[in-house]
Write an enzyme that holds these catalytic residues in place. Structure first.
Site, mmCIF file in Angstrom:
data_model
loop_
_atom_site.group_PDB
_atom_site.id
_atom_site.type_symbol
_atom_site.label_atom_id
_atom_site.label_comp_id
_atom_site.label_asym_id
_atom_site.label_seq_id
_atom_site.Cartn_x
_atom_site.Cartn_y
_atom_site.Cartn_z
ATOM 1 N N GLU A 213 2.736 12.643 -4.707
ATOM 2 C CA GLU A 213 1.930 13.096 -2.956
ATOM 3 C C GLU A 213 2.595 13.678 -1.990
ATOM 4 O O GLU A 213 4.110 13.444 -1.631
ATOM 5 C CB GLU A 213 1.361 11.361 -2.473
ATOM 6 C CG GLU A 213 1.275 11.261 -1.478
ATOM 7 C CD GLU A 213 0.763 9.818 -0.399
ATOM 8 O OE1 GLU A 213 1.785 9.253 -0.416
ATOM 9 O OE2 GLU A 213 -0.083 9.197 -0.406
ATOM 10 N N CYS B 58 -2.910 7.977 3.643
ATOM 11 C CA CYS B 58 -2.810 7.462 2.327
ATOM 12 C C CYS B 58 -4.116 7.904 1.699
ATOM 13 O O CYS B 58 -4.024 8.355 0.184
ATOM 14 C CB CYS B 58 -2.421 7.031 2.375
ATOM 15 S SG CYS B 58 -2.716 5.032 2.973
ATOM 16 N N GLU C 273 0.932 -1.075 0.209
ATOM 17 C CA GLU C 273 0.112 0.365 -0.090
ATOM 18 C C GLU C 273 0.633 1.652 0.050
ATOM 19 O O GLU C 273 2.215 1.647 0.886
ATOM 20 C CB GLU C 273 -1.015 -0.177 1.103
ATOM 21 C CG GLU C 273 -1.795 -1.447 1.224
ATOM 22 C CD GLU C 273 -3.235 -0.840 0.120
ATOM 23 O OE1 GLU C 273 -2.783 0.887 -0.442
ATOM 24 O OE2 GLU C 273 -3.601 -1.971 -0.187
#
Ligand code: ADP
Length: 477
Positions: free
Chosen positions: A379, A280, A246
């Site tokens: 990100e 996230c 992940e």
């Protein structure tokens, strides 16, 4: 100060330690936590390997009782553990306590799953032959976790690994060892046999790397950055090992002209800025259609003005500090990048000081961003969000999907047609209608597509896909 040690083969060991610092008050040392070596890691892997045959054949009631006791103790200590979590990671006390409750629920869920293990019996195409399909434990599981959910992510990896009969070497993130130590201590006292769960706190480049290099680790479940995820993948292929990754997102939230403005603003404020944007599943791209754009930006800006950034333990704080200096620098670097790319800084952008020394950053909103800017593609992992204009739903959907990531996506709309179309056509693993992009329950599958994730989903009954391997067995009757 006492050192919180590593648990290897049922013994607490380790005399080298590093300080766990409170990001809301950098004068405060939360505790001293062991700094494990590559040898410690190899010993832990050997212990997990030795414990596997017995644990993988242990009774489901034994597993149930241990997982249930753990869930119960975590819940009974939710306030204390919530405060510990808030101190080491910096999310607010209510957020931290909520995360502790979630960890407890995950253990309760898998305590139940242990009692529901089942297979299939089907006929062969040949007469008088039966086929059994069963799930068996994978073996030694390496668990590598990030700092942003110090108790929930360890829980959602440890609980299923144990439930399905695996043994574990667990390496938490360097910044947040305290909650991990606490749950390992609880599980150990709940009666896990020696070596079933080994805790090796320490550096990723040392402990994590030793795990990647071991042929005796049969599965690695990893949550963290894309760069480290790729290393886990490469090393795992080398050893023909199962792995699950992940690795974050750049989650869009589409706001359409027909949205309920309050619902849209609440969802955007929550998923963009709560937990300091360090999730996230945070929404970092707000894709807003022309007719509502100005109203939405004005209302969201008004909302941001009301959010209090302060010490995570203080009552009334909405947004705690950034986790550490390095992440704060990443956030402020991206704020400068956003400005230089031509996005308009509509709110925030400043590092601020509070009564206690910490890494405080205002919630930061860019408008007039394009989807090609770095702030829209990479990100950031902080309270930094950009608003991108779209002319209509079709363009908004195209922008939402135009990203290397695919973890979560949201839409604010009162149109059933658009909500339904978005659920079907979003290229994300999780889709939210009129809800924040963050906030997936503990019993449902969690995971993404494209650059966000690799391998089977986590959580809920879907967790079995990773933590077990299927056996097909034939019998001539
Ligand atoms: P972040 O940049 O957010 O800290 P990382 O991917 O570096 O994300 O960290 C996630 C987890 O991966 C942490 O537990 C970290 O210690 C671990 N890690 C870092 N480097 C390695 C590595 N080379 N091998 C294995 N694990 C690593």
């Amino acid at each position: 100060m006492t050192i919180y040690q590593n648990l290897i083969a049922g013994e607490w060991v380790g005399s080298n330690a590093t300080k766990n610092i409170n990001p809301s008050d950098t004068n405060e040392v939360v505790g001293l936590y062991a700094d494990g070596s590559a040898d410690d890691t190899r010993n832990a892997i050997a212990a997990a390997k030795a414990a596997f045959p017995a644990w993988s054949r242990s009774g489901i009631w034994e597993r149930h009782v241990i997982l249930k006791k753990t869930g119960d103790e975590i819940m009974a200590r939710k306030d204390e553990l919530g405060a510990l979590l808030a101190r080491e990671e910096g999310k607010t006390l209510p957020e931290a306590t909520g995360e502790v409750i979630r960890a407890s629920q995950i253990f309760e869920f898998f305590a139940g799953e242990a009692l529901r293990l089942a297979g299939e019996v089907i006929p062969s195409v040949r007469p008088n032959i039966g086929v059994e399909i069963t799930r068996e434990a994978l073996g030694v599981i390496g668990i590598i976790t990030p700092w942003n959910f110090p108790i929930a992510i360890p829980a959602w990896k440890i609980a299923p690994a144990l439930c399905y009969g695996n043994t574990i070497v667990f390496k938490p993130a360097e910044l947040v060892p305290a909650c991990s130590w606490a749950i390992v201590d609880i599980l150990n006292r709940a009666g896990l046999p020696k070596g079933v769960l080994n805790l090796v706190m320490g550096k990723g480049s040392v402990v994590g790397q030793a795990m990647l290099e071991s042929p005796d680790v049969h599965g690695i479940t990893f949550t963290g950055s894309t760069g480290t995820g790729r290393r886990v993948a490469a090393a795992s292929i080398e050893h023909n090992r199962k792995f699950q990754l992940e690795m974050g997102g750049k989650n869009p939230m589409v706001v359409l002209d027909d949205a309920d403005l309050n619902v849209a603003v609440e969802a955007a404020a929550n998923s963009g800025f709560f937990s300091t944007g360090q999730r996230c599943t945070a929404s970092s791209r707000l894709i807003v259609t022309e007719g509502i754009h100005d109203k939405f930006v004005a209302a969201l800006t008004d909302k941001l003005k009301t959010l209090v950034v302060d010490n995570a333990l203080k009552a009334g704080t909405h947004i705690g500090p950034v986790v550490d200096e390095r992440q704060l620098k990443t956030d402020t670097d991206y704020i400068e990048i956003g400005k230089s790319e031509g996005a308009k800084l509509a709110f925030g952008g400043e590092v601020i000081s509070r009564d206690t020394p910490g890494f405080y950053l205002q919630p930061t909103l860019f408008t007039e961003a394009t989807n090609q800017m770095r702030i829209s593609r990479e990100e950031i992992f902080g309270p930094v969000v950009s608003v991108i204009r779209a002319k209509d739903y079709d363009e908004a959907l195209a922008i939402a999907n135009d990203t290397p990531f695919g973890l979560s996506a949201g839409i604010a709309t009162t149109s059933l047609k658009h909500a339904t179309h978005f659920k079907r056509n979003s290229e994300a693993g999780m889709v939210m209608v009129n809800l924040p992009t963050a906030g997936v329950d503990f019993h449902v599958p969690f995971g993404g597509r494209k650059g966000s994730s690799y391998g089977p989903r986590e959580q809920g009954k879907y967790a079995a896909e990773f933590y077990t391997t299927v056996k097909t067995a034939y019998t001539l009757a």
